[in-house]
Motif scaffolding. Sequence first.
Motif, PDB file in Angstrom:
ATOM      1  N   PHE A  12       4.807  13.327  47.343  1.00 38.73           N
ATOM      2  CA  PHE A  12       5.641  12.164  47.608  1.00 38.73           C
ATOM      3  C   PHE A  12       6.935  12.730  48.130  1.00 38.73           C
ATOM      4  N   ARG A  14      10.390  13.227  49.789  1.00 40.16           N
ATOM      5  CA  ARG A  14      11.523  12.378  49.988  1.00 40.16           C
ATOM      6  C   ARG A  14      12.733  13.225  50.272  1.00 40.16           C
ATOM      7  N   HIS A 582       5.678   4.623  43.192  1.00 43.58           N
ATOM      8  CA  HIS A 582       6.694   5.685  43.198  1.00 43.58           C
ATOM      9  C   HIS A 582       7.708   5.392  44.311  1.00 43.58           C
ATOM     10  N   HIS A 586      11.732   4.201  44.143  1.00 37.92           N
ATOM     11  CA  HIS A 586      12.821   4.884  44.859  1.00 37.92           C
ATOM     12  C   HIS A 586      13.818   3.886  45.483  1.00 37.92           C
ATOM     13  N   GLU A 605      13.317  11.848  41.366  1.00 33.07           N
ATOM     14  CA  GLU A 605      11.863  12.014  41.468  1.00 33.07           C
ATOM     15  C   GLU A 605      11.183  11.723  40.138  1.00 33.07           C
ATOM     16  N   TYR A 674       8.083  16.848  39.527  1.00 34.55           N
ATOM     17  CA  TYR A 674       7.332  15.610  39.296  1.00 34.55           C
ATOM     18  C   TYR A 674       6.670  15.600  37.917  1.00 34.55           C
TER      19      TYR A 674
HETATM   20 ZN   LIG Z   1       9.746  10.672  45.407  1.00 33.86          ZN
END
Ligand SMILES: [Zn+2]
Length: 839
Positions: A12, A14, A582, A586, A605, A674
Amino acid sequence: MPYVATVESMRFRRRVSHGVAVIALCLGWIAAPPRCAAFQAVATPPTAQPAPANPRALYQALNGLRPDASRVYSIHELNLRRDVISLKLTEGRIAFFEPLKGHVTGVVFTGRGHILATPHDRGERRSLAEFLGVPILDQSFTRAYFRFTDDTASEVEQQLRAEGDEPSSDPAFAENWGRAVAVLNPWHSLRIMFDFLSENPLPYFYAGIVSESVGAFDVLIDGRRNEQVLIGQPRVENGSVLYNVWASFQAGNAPASPIQMFAPLDYRVDTTIAADLSLEGKTALHLKALRSGERIIPLELSHNLAVEQIQSAGGEPLLYFQNEDLSRRDILRRGNDSVFVVLPEQSQVDEEFHLEVTYRGSVISDAGNGVEFVGDRGTWYAHVGGTDHFVPFDLNFRWPKRFALVATGNKVESRDEGDTKTGRWRSSVPFAVAGFNLGEYKMETASSGQMKIQLYANRQLEDAILERLRDNVLVLAPPTVLPPLDGTTGGILPPPPPMPSPSDLLRHLGSQVLDSIHFFEKLNGPFPFDHLDVSQIPGSFGQGWPGLVYLSTYAFLPPDAQARAGLEERGQEETRELMPFHEVAHQWWGNVVVSATYRDSWIQEAMANYLSLLYDDSKKPSEHRMETWLRRFRDQLTVTAPGAAETAEQAGPMSLGFRLASSKIPGAYETVVYGKGTWVIHMLREMLRDPSSADPDARFRDLLHSVLTENRFRALSTEDFERAVEQRMTPAMDLEGTHRMNWFFEQWVRETGIPRYKVEFQVKPRGSEFQVTGKLVQRNVEGIFTASVPLYAAHTGGKPERLGNVATTGSETRFHFTTRVRPTRILIDPHLTLLCRTD
Ligand SMILES: [Zn+2]
């Protein structure tokens, strides 16, 4: 971004690159071969140059500086001390660079030297040990390249004078260094120029050291960085270059708050996308100077976009550097997505001004089959680096009519003009970043109450997934009649399953996303933006922007198609159960509050991951999804991969952020930030929980809600978060009796270590009750590690009964409980409230 279907590489992602402040560093320069002796003999010694007034000429002059063959010294015992770093040039030869503007900015050394450094910070010593085996930097070296804007040159001269050393002419020595110097100089020229052009220079000292045991490494002390001291080395792992940060910390004389030069006040971005997907753009930046005396503004812009012009408010063109020479940085983490603008005059503090940056290039690629991919997701417009500036954005787009375009902000205008469309998006609250996406989308709207979301998915699958689906049709659908052995096509194949279209799933995904927003609103407070757009992107990751979410194509596929596309079962679960939510989480954690530094990025996160898990768990209470994922994360954290010397968790604490992605265990960033991050939020929630209350999670909810409210559109540090937890801590959380949560954040965020527990006990009847005494053995962590460990009595009469918690105080902690049932066994934390392992 490669299409990766394994669990380990499902990310994921970011904006990982943001907040990463790796500077130009040396790579492979020692490979520069010495010139042949015959050539050296005829080389003419370079002469000193006059200082150019023009910044570009100055830059080139800095690149062109060479060791002065007429100022070579034989040395014995020369010492330099910079912060905690001691450099000793024991014996050998040094040459000063030619002076420029009256300053000598470099020295090269060949001989025998030694470097010693002991960071004050325990975590940084630990990090050194991770890479070097010992918690100090203690290396002998044979060559060193020094660049600086501080007084290194005069300090060295003074020592030479005191020793009575005289310069000699040694063209061979200077020539021997010539090639390496030519390669290395451009990485330092811009930084040196910052100080040359500034009225308030901030000292810069760089040493490129070649050690026989560990190879070439960098030592940097830069007054313009937040953490001034950096020691590290690039390493090639599986064909890609990773930068190993051995240590990074603030110098002893660091200012109380980080040096900031310029801050944005607002952005207006005009973008035209042509039929061939090339992009032409103009960013108007409204800036404010935070420091007087500066002339260079560092900006970020994708290296795929070539700057055509930068002009001031008055329309005069400004000099800038988006230099070829910088492209070597591209192989390192951040790439050369930098543009340096030179102001005609030095800045005055609080002065506001406007810049217009015009550029052109390609950041959108065709993933095939009508699916487009907006690459360089954070750098498609020119902006001041860092993500902690929340400002208004005004985005204007022109694009080919066949595409739908989604962007951050509220769409306030849109028009069709022949084959093109135009639209304008404005932020109604401040944004830290802006993004857009386009494709041949099918759109679905879902709404409930005040909340409206729009989902955009491609009608077709991108080529990469399509091919995999086609390839896997035969494998997964075996022929009903075996083909003849001679290989001719005689078998009868069943009809292949239909190719799924991402847009088929839109409606279902829309209702899930909407539902998750309502769930998160109960924890985080109201949805922070006017609406949410969800759009598909090719590849295997997601990303959350203010009011806009990118989701991987995989998230839009039904499970059987995910499997056929090569996604393993866990990857499917991750894509289905966590990724969309998720990214929705955010919207708050990452777009309402952002990370103060790379050391704080774990909060965003971890929070996004944990909240997505809470949502998933709430939907299927009977499936124990929370428990399943917590066990998975724990297994991942505690397993040692084949051939690895340690677990990902042991690679470093969460507070190292991106530094965890080193060549030692490249996957450690994901596993720790994570996985462990999820556990850390879970442990906080468990500690704040009040099972006797009708609303057991009231404190946890209050924590989330107030952190978001009090830090709305601001940067959040781990310390801020820690204080917020302390304001809500229960007496049971006060393990140290200090009303502080230091013990928790030290152990779980700033240190490594997952404890392992074993219990030994005896039972004695006493009246109608039983006395349970024993000891809890704690291993795998340091002696001072403390945790509150719940113990339960298993007995023959039914459900295990809670005995109580034992706060560990070392490797063995004695306990004493009274219970009404006779325990047959003692269970350690059966409800997974603590990240630990048990025997
Ligand atoms: Zn993330």
